[in-house]
Design a protein around this motif. Structure first.
Motif, mmCIF file in Angstrom:
data_model
loop_
_atom_site.group_PDB
_atom_site.id
_atom_site.type_symbol
_atom_site.label_atom_id
_atom_site.label_comp_id
_atom_site.label_asym_id
_atom_site.label_seq_id
_atom_site.Cartn_x
_atom_site.Cartn_y
_atom_site.Cartn_z
ATOM 1 N N LEU A 3 0.838 -1.208 0.000
ATOM 2 C CA LEU A 3 0.000 0.000 0.000
ATOM 3 C C LEU A 3 0.870 1.254 0.000
ATOM 4 O O LEU A 3 0.574 2.226 -0.703
ATOM 5 C CB LEU A 3 -0.934 -0.007 1.214
ATOM 6 N N LEU A 4 1.943 1.239 0.762
ATOM 7 C CA LEU A 4 2.841 2.384 0.827
ATOM 8 C C LEU A 4 3.462 2.646 -0.547
ATOM 9 O O LEU A 4 3.537 3.802 -0.998
ATOM 10 C CB LEU A 4 3.940 2.132 1.863
ATOM 11 N N ALA A 5 3.889 1.582 -1.212
ATOM 12 C CA ALA A 5 4.463 1.729 -2.550
ATOM 13 C C ALA A 5 3.437 2.328 -3.506
ATOM 14 O O ALA A 5 3.762 3.208 -4.317
ATOM 15 C CB ALA A 5 4.943 0.378 -3.058
ATOM 16 N N TYR A 6 2.212 1.874 -3.390
ATOM 17 C CA TYR A 6 1.136 2.382 -4.248
ATOM 18 C C TYR A 6 0.881 3.862 -3.976
ATOM 19 O O TYR A 6 0.765 4.676 -4.912
ATOM 20 C CB TYR A 6 -0.134 1.569 -4.015
ATOM 21 N N ILE A 7 0.810 4.238 -2.713
ATOM 22 C CA ILE A 7 0.543 5.626 -2.327
ATOM 23 C C ILE A 7 1.660 6.550 -2.815
ATOM 24 O O ILE A 7 1.402 7.679 -3.245
ATOM 25 C CB ILE A 7 0.386 5.728 -0.788
ATOM 26 N N TYR A 10 1.735 6.068 -7.215
ATOM 27 C CA TYR A 10 0.564 6.406 -8.032
ATOM 28 C C TYR A 10 0.470 7.896 -8.394
ATOM 29 O O TYR A 10 0.200 8.219 -9.563
ATOM 30 C CB TYR A 10 -0.723 5.949 -7.339
ATOM 31 N N PRO A 11 0.675 8.830 -7.456
ATOM 32 C CA PRO A 11 0.582 10.257 -7.836
ATOM 33 C C PRO A 11 1.574 10.639 -8.943
ATOM 34 O O PRO A 11 1.248 11.443 -9.823
ATOM 35 C CB PRO A 11 0.918 10.990 -6.527
ATOM 36 N N PHE A 12 2.767 10.056 -8.894
ATOM 37 C CA PHE A 12 3.770 10.318 -9.926
ATOM 38 C C PHE A 12 3.291 9.808 -11.278
ATOM 39 O O PHE A 12 3.405 10.492 -12.305
ATOM 40 C CB PHE A 12 5.085 9.648 -9.528
ATOM 41 N N LEU A 13 2.703 8.614 -11.302
ATOM 42 C CA LEU A 13 2.178 8.055 -12.545
ATOM 43 C C LEU A 13 1.025 8.903 -13.078
ATOM 44 O O LEU A 13 0.925 9.151 -14.285
ATOM 45 C CB LEU A 13 1.708 6.610 -12.320
ATOM 46 N N TRP A 14 0.174 9.364 -12.175
ATOM 47 C CA TRP A 14 -0.977 10.178 -12.589
ATOM 48 C C TRP A 14 -0.506 11.488 -13.213
ATOM 49 O O TRP A 14 -1.052 11.933 -14.235
ATOM 50 C CB TRP A 14 -1.878 10.446 -11.385
ATOM 51 N N LEU A 15 0.510 12.098 -12.638
ATOM 52 C CA LEU A 15 1.034 13.347 -13.179
ATOM 53 C C LEU A 15 1.610 13.147 -14.582
ATOM 54 O O LEU A 15 1.445 13.994 -15.467
ATOM 55 C CB LEU A 15 2.105 13.922 -12.250
ATOM 56 N N LEU A 84 -4.164 5.738 -17.778
ATOM 57 C CA LEU A 84 -4.856 6.170 -16.552
ATOM 58 C C LEU A 84 -5.879 7.257 -16.829
ATOM 59 O O LEU A 84 -6.965 7.278 -16.237
ATOM 60 C CB LEU A 84 -3.837 6.688 -15.524
ATOM 61 N N THR A 85 -5.539 8.172 -17.735
ATOM 62 C CA THR A 85 -6.400 9.346 -17.929
ATOM 63 C C THR A 85 -6.751 9.635 -19.388
ATOM 64 O O THR A 85 -7.476 10.595 -19.648
ATOM 65 C CB THR A 85 -5.716 10.602 -17.348
ATOM 66 N N ILE A 86 -6.263 8.858 -20.331
ATOM 67 C CA ILE A 86 -6.544 9.131 -21.727
ATOM 68 C C ILE A 86 -8.044 9.077 -21.988
ATOM 69 O O ILE A 86 -8.766 8.239 -21.434
ATOM 70 C CB ILE A 86 -5.797 8.146 -22.655
ATOM 71 N N SER A 87 -8.530 9.979 -22.829
ATOM 72 C CA SER A 87 -9.955 10.010 -23.135
ATOM 73 C C SER A 87 -10.300 8.924 -24.145
ATOM 74 O O SER A 87 -9.453 8.462 -24.919
ATOM 75 C CB SER A 87 -10.345 11.370 -23.705
ATOM 76 N N GLU A 88 -11.545 8.528 -24.127
ATOM 77 C CA GLU A 88 -12.025 7.536 -25.083
ATOM 78 C C GLU A 88 -11.855 8.039 -26.517
ATOM 79 O O GLU A 88 -11.462 7.280 -27.418
ATOM 80 C CB GLU A 88 -13.491 7.244 -24.792
ATOM 81 N N LYS A 89 -12.104 9.331 -26.740
ATOM 82 C CA LYS A 89 -11.969 9.924 -28.067
ATOM 83 C C LYS A 89 -10.531 9.826 -28.563
ATOM 84 O O LYS A 89 -10.287 9.461 -29.717
ATOM 85 C CB LYS A 89 -12.418 11.387 -28.021
ATOM 86 N N GLN A 90 -9.573 10.145 -27.689
ATOM 87 C CA GLN A 90 -8.167 10.080 -28.071
ATOM 88 C C GLN A 90 -7.740 8.643 -28.375
ATOM 89 O O GLN A 90 -7.013 8.380 -29.327
ATOM 90 C CB GLN A 90 -7.286 10.657 -26.962
ATOM 91 N N MET A 91 -8.212 7.721 -27.558
ATOM 92 C CA MET A 91 -7.799 6.331 -27.759
ATOM 93 C C MET A 91 -8.350 5.780 -29.075
ATOM 94 O O MET A 91 -7.656 5.062 -29.802
ATOM 95 C CB MET A 91 -8.244 5.465 -26.583
#
Length: 296
Positions: A3-7, A10-15, A84-91
């Motif tokens: 969980l610590l590794a994820y916390i 994850y924010p770095f991946l999201w950015l 993680l965040t790509i839009s359906e339209k873009q994909m």
């Protein structure tokens, strides 16, 4: 600890995932420099694989393929993060299916489908296929060690009616779907290297005798599913085109392993056409010094 590794990660991946594509690929270029020149991730394995399957190529050409491969490898990493965040339209814009009617043909015939692919091109955005078909999608995968990241990957796929199942879950899941008269389209990455003592079939892949997985073919026969090969071609950076080739409409009319052999022949054709897009870090030929007789 998981969980610590994820916390922390994850924010770095999201950015990274929210970067516009121009910056995303600039990040990929930096990642390439780090992985290739600083870390040297599996450079020896890649070079050995290339020399093994292309014994007639000059050293300069081998090195050129290797560098192009690592550029593509880093692009795949950032494209996976972008999921993680790509839009359906873009994909849908970036992963297209020019002969999708090949899939519709089998659906219209009330056939579930086994989709066979290799570690070639890019498979990160293939799940947008579900926007073009009516069948429920499953993909066989290896469960991630970190359960939190495993749940994340599953959640991303599920947005598009595509679900990840482990090898152990596959037969029961698809048998249940068939019993419920549910059409499914099921992805198998079929060029992996099985343990030799568990292999039922060996063949020459890129001129080298190796054990191969036959589970996709056997399951297709057991559940009477059409078998289709999907080939991903890189059109330009960040854009891919996937085409479909039917290997078997009636799999039980083929002798055992004929479908698997046909699959590997198509993979070979792709590799010869543009070798930089195959996953050369994968130790695909590690059992080449063995033979089927060693395990009888």
């Amino acid at each position: 600890m998981q969980l610590l590794a994820y916390i922390l990660i994850y924010p770095f991946l999201w950015l990274i995932s929210i970067l516009p594509f121009r910056l995303l690929y600039a990040f990929s270029d930096g990642l390439y420099f780090l992985i290739y020149y600083i870390i040297g991730y599996r450079k020896k394995t890649v070079k050995e694989n290339l020399h093994l399957v292309f014994p007639d190529k000059a050293e300069a050409e081998i090195n050129d393929i290797r560098k192009k491969f690592y550029h593509h490898f880093c692009d795949m990493i950032v494209e996976a993060i972008k999921s993680l965040t790509i839009s359906e339209k873009q994909m849908m814009k970036r992963m297209t299916f020019p002969n999708i009617e090949e899939i519709h043909k089998h659906e219209n015939n009330n056939k579930s489908i086994v989709l066979m692919c290799a570690h070639y091109g890019s498979w990160e955005w293939i799940f947008i296929l579900q926007n073009h078909v009516s069948s429920k999608g499953y993909a066989v995968y290896k469960k991630l060690a970190n359960k939190h990241f495993d749940k994340l990957v599953k959640r991303i796929r599920a947005k598009y009616n595509s679900y990840l199942i482990t090898t152990k879950e596959t037969a029961a899941t698809l048998q249940k779907a068939k019993s419920n008269n549910e059409l499914t389209i099921n992805g198998f990455v079929s060029d992996q290297s099985p343990k030799p003592h568990k292999a039922h079939h060996w063949l020459d892949f890129m001129g080298i005798n190796v054990p191969v997985y036959t589970g996709a073919e056997m399951l297709a026969k057991q559940l009477d599913m059409a078998v289709v090969y999907f080939a991903v071609k890189r059109v330009k950076r960040g854009y891919y085109q996937t085409t479909f080739t039917t290997l078997a409409e009636e799999p039980n009319s083929f002798k055992d392993y004929e479908i698997t052999d046909a699959f590997f022949k198509l993979v070979e054709n792709q590799i010869h056409e543009a070798p930089q897009y195959y996953l050369w870090t994968h130790k695909r030929w590690k059992h080449r010094d063995k033979s089927p007789e060693d395990y009888k």
